[in-house]
Scaffold this motif. Structure first.
Motif, PDB file in Angstrom:
ATOM      1  N   ARG A 176      17.880 -94.541  -9.559  1.00  0.00           N
ATOM      2  CA  ARG A 176      17.011 -93.450  -9.931  1.00  0.00           C
ATOM      3  C   ARG A 176      15.658 -93.953 -10.687  1.00  0.00           C
ATOM      4  O   ARG A 176      14.813 -93.129 -10.394  1.00  0.00           O
ATOM      5  N   HIS A 177      15.702 -95.228 -11.448  1.00  0.00           N
ATOM      6  CA  HIS A 177      14.471 -95.625 -11.731  1.00  0.00           C
ATOM      7  C   HIS A 177      13.404 -96.118 -10.225  1.00  0.00           C
ATOM      8  O   HIS A 177      12.324 -96.038 -10.137  1.00  0.00           O
ATOM      9  N   LEU A 178      14.224 -96.413  -9.335  1.00  0.00           N
ATOM     10  CA  LEU A 178      13.309 -96.791  -7.880  1.00  0.00           C
ATOM     11  C   LEU A 178      12.709 -95.404  -7.551  1.00  0.00           C
ATOM     12  O   LEU A 178      11.661 -95.555  -7.102  1.00  0.00           O
ATOM     13  N   MET A 179      13.371 -94.314  -7.543  1.00  0.00           N
ATOM     14  CA  MET A 179      12.915 -93.126  -6.945  1.00  0.00           C
ATOM     15  C   MET A 179      11.870 -92.686  -7.912  1.00  0.00           C
ATOM     16  O   MET A 179      10.799 -92.092  -6.919  1.00  0.00           O
ATOM     17  N   GLU A 180      11.834 -92.933  -9.044  1.00  0.00           N
ATOM     18  CA  GLU A 180      10.727 -92.534  -9.710  1.00  0.00           C
ATOM     19  C   GLU A 180       9.313 -93.549  -9.680  1.00  0.00           C
ATOM     20  O   GLU A 180       8.302 -92.814  -9.528  1.00  0.00           O
ATOM     21  N   TRP A 181       9.724 -94.738  -9.603  1.00  0.00           N
ATOM     22  CA  TRP A 181       8.583 -95.503  -8.920  1.00  0.00           C
ATOM     23  C   TRP A 181       7.996 -95.261  -7.599  1.00  0.00           C
ATOM     24  O   TRP A 181       6.860 -95.372  -7.562  1.00  0.00           O
ATOM     25  N   ILE A 182       8.754 -95.002  -6.653  1.00  0.00           N
ATOM     26  CA  ILE A 182       8.546 -94.693  -5.282  1.00  0.00           C
ATOM     27  C   ILE A 182       7.761 -93.324  -5.487  1.00  0.00           C
ATOM     28  O   ILE A 182       6.508 -93.258  -4.564  1.00  0.00           O
ATOM     29  N   GLU A 183       8.106 -92.378  -6.089  1.00  0.00           N
ATOM     30  CA  GLU A 183       7.314 -91.129  -6.060  1.00  0.00           C
ATOM     31  C   GLU A 183       5.919 -91.331  -6.642  1.00  0.00           C
ATOM     32  O   GLU A 183       4.988 -90.757  -6.171  1.00  0.00           O
ATOM     33  N   ALA A 184       5.769 -92.096  -7.995  1.00  0.00           N
ATOM     34  CA  ALA A 184       4.638 -92.243  -8.248  1.00  0.00           C
ATOM     35  C   ALA A 184       3.623 -93.006  -7.460  1.00  0.00           C
ATOM     36  O   ALA A 184       2.525 -92.876  -7.321  1.00  0.00           O
ATOM     37  N   PHE A 185       4.132 -94.094  -6.674  1.00  0.00           N
ATOM     38  CA  PHE A 185       3.582 -94.953  -5.772  1.00  0.00           C
ATOM     39  C   PHE A 185       2.797 -94.134  -4.711  1.00  0.00           C
ATOM     40  O   PHE A 185       1.899 -94.200  -4.101  1.00  0.00           O
ATOM     41  N   LEU A 186       3.738 -93.356  -4.091  1.00  0.00           N
ATOM     42  CA  LEU A 186       3.547 -92.385  -2.985  1.00  0.00           C
ATOM     43  C   LEU A 186       2.469 -91.426  -3.222  1.00  0.00           C
ATOM     44  O   LEU A 186       1.500 -91.052  -2.715  1.00  0.00           O
ATOM     45  N   GLN A 187       2.496 -90.990  -4.604  1.00  0.00           N
ATOM     46  CA  GLN A 187       1.530 -89.970  -5.022  1.00  0.00           C
ATOM     47  C   GLN A 187       0.422 -90.587  -5.294  1.00  0.00           C
ATOM     48  O   GLN A 187      -0.920 -90.182  -4.945  1.00  0.00           O
ATOM     49  N   PHE A 188       0.151 -91.979  -5.869  1.00  0.00           N
ATOM     50  CA  PHE A 188      -1.157 -92.567  -6.071  1.00  0.00           C
ATOM     51  C   PHE A 188      -1.745 -92.789  -4.396  1.00  0.00           C
ATOM     52  O   PHE A 188      -3.156 -92.811  -4.451  1.00  0.00           O
ATOM     53  N   HIS A 189      -1.009 -93.223  -3.552  1.00  0.00           N
ATOM     54  CA  HIS A 189      -1.476 -93.496  -2.104  1.00  0.00           C
ATOM     55  C   HIS A 189      -1.794 -92.295  -1.309  1.00  0.00           C
ATOM     56  O   HIS A 189      -2.022 -92.498  -0.152  1.00  0.00           O
ATOM     57  N   GLY A 190      -1.508 -90.937  -1.802  1.00  0.00           N
ATOM     58  CA  GLY A 190      -1.443 -89.978  -1.048  1.00  0.00           C
ATOM     59  C   GLY A 190      -0.529 -89.819   0.194  1.00  0.00           C
ATOM     60  O   GLY A 190      -0.873 -89.356   1.148  1.00  0.00           O
ATOM     61  N   ARG A 191       0.760 -90.440  -0.114  1.00  0.00           N
ATOM     62  CA  ARG A 191       1.918 -90.441   1.063  1.00  0.00           C
ATOM     63  C   ARG A 191       2.918 -89.648   0.753  1.00  0.00           C
ATOM     64  O   ARG A 191       3.849 -89.790   1.704  1.00  0.00           O
ATOM     65  N   LEU A 192       2.785 -88.765  -0.173  1.00  0.00           N
ATOM     66  CA  LEU A 192       3.963 -87.621  -0.331  1.00  0.00           C
ATOM     67  C   LEU A 192       4.138 -86.952   0.745  1.00  0.00           C
ATOM     68  O   LEU A 192       5.155 -86.365   1.032  1.00  0.00           O
ATOM     69  N   VAL A 193       3.202 -86.452   1.188  1.00  0.00           N
ATOM     70  CA  VAL A 193       3.034 -85.388   2.511  1.00  0.00           C
ATOM     71  C   VAL A 193       3.731 -86.118   3.713  1.00  0.00           C
ATOM     72  O   VAL A 193       4.332 -85.729   4.676  1.00  0.00           O
ATOM     73  N   ASP A 194       3.673 -87.416   3.786  1.00  0.00           N
ATOM     74  CA  ASP A 194       4.458 -88.385   4.719  1.00  0.00           C
ATOM     75  C   ASP A 194       5.732 -88.654   4.483  1.00  0.00           C
ATOM     76  O   ASP A 194       6.837 -88.576   5.334  1.00  0.00           O
ATOM     77  N   PHE A 195       6.175 -88.687   3.261  1.00  0.00           N
ATOM     78  CA  PHE A 195       7.577 -88.776   2.598  1.00  0.00           C
ATOM     79  C   PHE A 195       8.315 -87.655   2.694  1.00  0.00           C
ATOM     80  O   PHE A 195       9.616 -87.897   3.290  1.00  0.00           O
ATOM     81  N   ASP A 196       7.721 -86.501   2.560  1.00  0.00           N
ATOM     82  CA  ASP A 196       8.846 -85.443   2.542  1.00  0.00           C
ATOM     83  C   ASP A 196       9.303 -84.893   3.668  1.00  0.00           C
ATOM     84  O   ASP A 196      10.591 -84.644   3.933  1.00  0.00           O
ATOM     85  N   PRO A 197       8.768 -84.976   4.983  1.00  0.00           N
ATOM     86  CA  PRO A 197       9.333 -84.752   6.301  1.00  0.00           C
ATOM     87  C   PRO A 197      10.486 -85.661   6.563  1.00  0.00           C
ATOM     88  O   PRO A 197      11.519 -85.147   7.114  1.00  0.00           O
TER      89      PRO A 197
ATOM     90  N   ARG B  97      15.374 -80.087   0.544  1.00  0.00           N
ATOM     91  CA  ARG B  97      14.101 -79.962  -0.376  1.00  0.00           C
ATOM     92  C   ARG B  97      13.388 -81.056  -0.721  1.00  0.00           C
ATOM     93  O   ARG B  97      14.203 -82.373  -0.536  1.00  0.00           O
ATOM     94  N   PRO B  98      12.208 -81.375  -1.045  1.00  0.00           N
ATOM     95  CA  PRO B  98      11.719 -82.721  -1.305  1.00  0.00           C
ATOM     96  C   PRO B  98      12.247 -83.314  -2.447  1.00  0.00           C
ATOM     97  O   PRO B  98      12.791 -82.390  -3.505  1.00  0.00           O
ATOM     98  N   TYR B  99      12.360 -84.513  -2.661  1.00  0.00           N
ATOM     99  CA  TYR B  99      13.000 -84.988  -3.761  1.00  0.00           C
ATOM    100  C   TYR B  99      12.554 -84.611  -5.263  1.00  0.00           C
ATOM    101  O   TYR B  99      13.087 -84.327  -6.143  1.00  0.00           O
ATOM    102  N   ARG B 100      11.116 -84.449  -5.323  1.00  0.00           N
ATOM    103  CA  ARG B 100      10.523 -84.080  -6.728  1.00  0.00           C
ATOM    104  C   ARG B 100      10.949 -82.702  -6.884  1.00  0.00           C
ATOM    105  O   ARG B 100      10.738 -82.100  -8.190  1.00  0.00           O
ATOM    106  N   GLN B 101      11.633 -81.798  -6.048  1.00  0.00           N
ATOM    107  CA  GLN B 101      12.014 -80.456  -6.211  1.00  0.00           C
ATOM    108  C   GLN B 101      13.433 -80.262  -6.523  1.00  0.00           C
ATOM    109  O   GLN B 101      13.909 -79.258  -6.741  1.00  0.00           O
ATOM    110  N   ILE B 102      14.111 -81.214  -6.466  1.00  0.00           N
ATOM    111  CA  ILE B 102      15.640 -81.462  -6.824  1.00  0.00           C
ATOM    112  C   ILE B 102      15.672 -81.615  -8.313  1.00  0.00           C
ATOM    113  O   ILE B 102      15.251 -82.683  -8.999  1.00  0.00           O
ATOM    114  N   THR B 103      16.270 -80.671  -9.022  1.00  0.00           N
ATOM    115  CA  THR B 103      16.412 -80.543 -10.363  1.00  0.00           C
ATOM    116  C   THR B 103      17.609 -81.518 -11.005  1.00  0.00           C
ATOM    117  O   THR B 103      17.542 -81.929 -12.140  1.00  0.00           O
TER     118      THR B 103
END
Length: 205
Positions: A34-55, A71-77
């Motif tokens: 779970r921590h790894l996914m939070e780190w990855i999400e922040a890392f991808l957002q910082f480098h503008g790669r969330l649009v590549d990760f979601d597909p 659904r994208p990971y950040r939209q899963i509640t």
């Protein structure tokens, strides 16, 4: 808060200090993955790669006993332990595909982020072995050292002072003491709780 001695210390055949074992469900699935996914999400957002990760995330097909995320990971509640166990199996190739074709300035941080993910996933997969020897225990130590060497890249400025990341260093001694970790993980008891209590209650009502 008052300190009281553990009641287990009075039992002649119980080692109270050995009752707490590294737990795959709470330390790895609900903890480090779970921590790894939070780190990855922040890392991808910082480098503008969330649009590549979601597909890539949504394109992972369904497999035997494995779910498919639509659904994208950040939209899963809400995610459970079994969901994080599945995420641990797919996150390494997913982030590697999402960080493909970096710019020259991104090559080193992207490479280090992929290596950080790889070493933590390798550590988790090796910890699930039903039997161990000196080679597998040595691999655990190597994966953990390499993870700590790369973790600051994927979680720049992150706080690594928490219990679950410290417990990873105790996996080796726990394996040497009890043989393997899956047989003592709390998800075994939770599966029995579901079959013996929850399913039985549903069937009788």
């Amino acid at each position: 808060m008052r300190r009281y001695p553990s009641v287990f210390l009075d039992y002649p055949f119980v080692d109270g200090y050995a009752l707490h074992r590294p737990d795959l469900l709470h330390v790895m699935y609900l903890g480090m993955i779970r921590h790894l996914m939070e780190w990855i999400e922040a890392f991808l957002q910082f480098h503008g790669r969330l649009v590549d990760f979601d597909p890539v995330w949504r394109s992972i097909p369904r497999y035997t006993s494995q779910c498919k995320f639509n659904r994208p990971y950040r939209q899963i509640t809400q995610l459970q332990g079994k969901d994080y166990r599945y995420i641990g199996k797919i996150i390494y190739p997913t982030i590697a595909a999402a960080l493909n074709n970096p710019r020259p300035s991104q090559r080193k941080p992207f490479r280090d982020a992929i290596q950080c993910t790889r070493h933590l996933v390798s550590f988790w997969l090796t910890a699930q072995y039903r039997s161990h020897d000196e080679i597998t225990i040595g691999n655990l130590q190597t994966y953990l050292r390499d993870f700590h060497r790369h973790k600051h890249v994927i979680a720049d400025g992150g706080d690594f002072d928490f219990v679950k990341i410290h417990l990873l260093w105790h996996f080796e001694e726990a394996i040497q003491a009890i043989g393997n970790l899956p047989s003592h993980s709390s998800d075994c008891a939770e599966k029995c709780h579901k079959v013996m209590l929850k399913d039985a209650m549903r069937n009788c009502n």
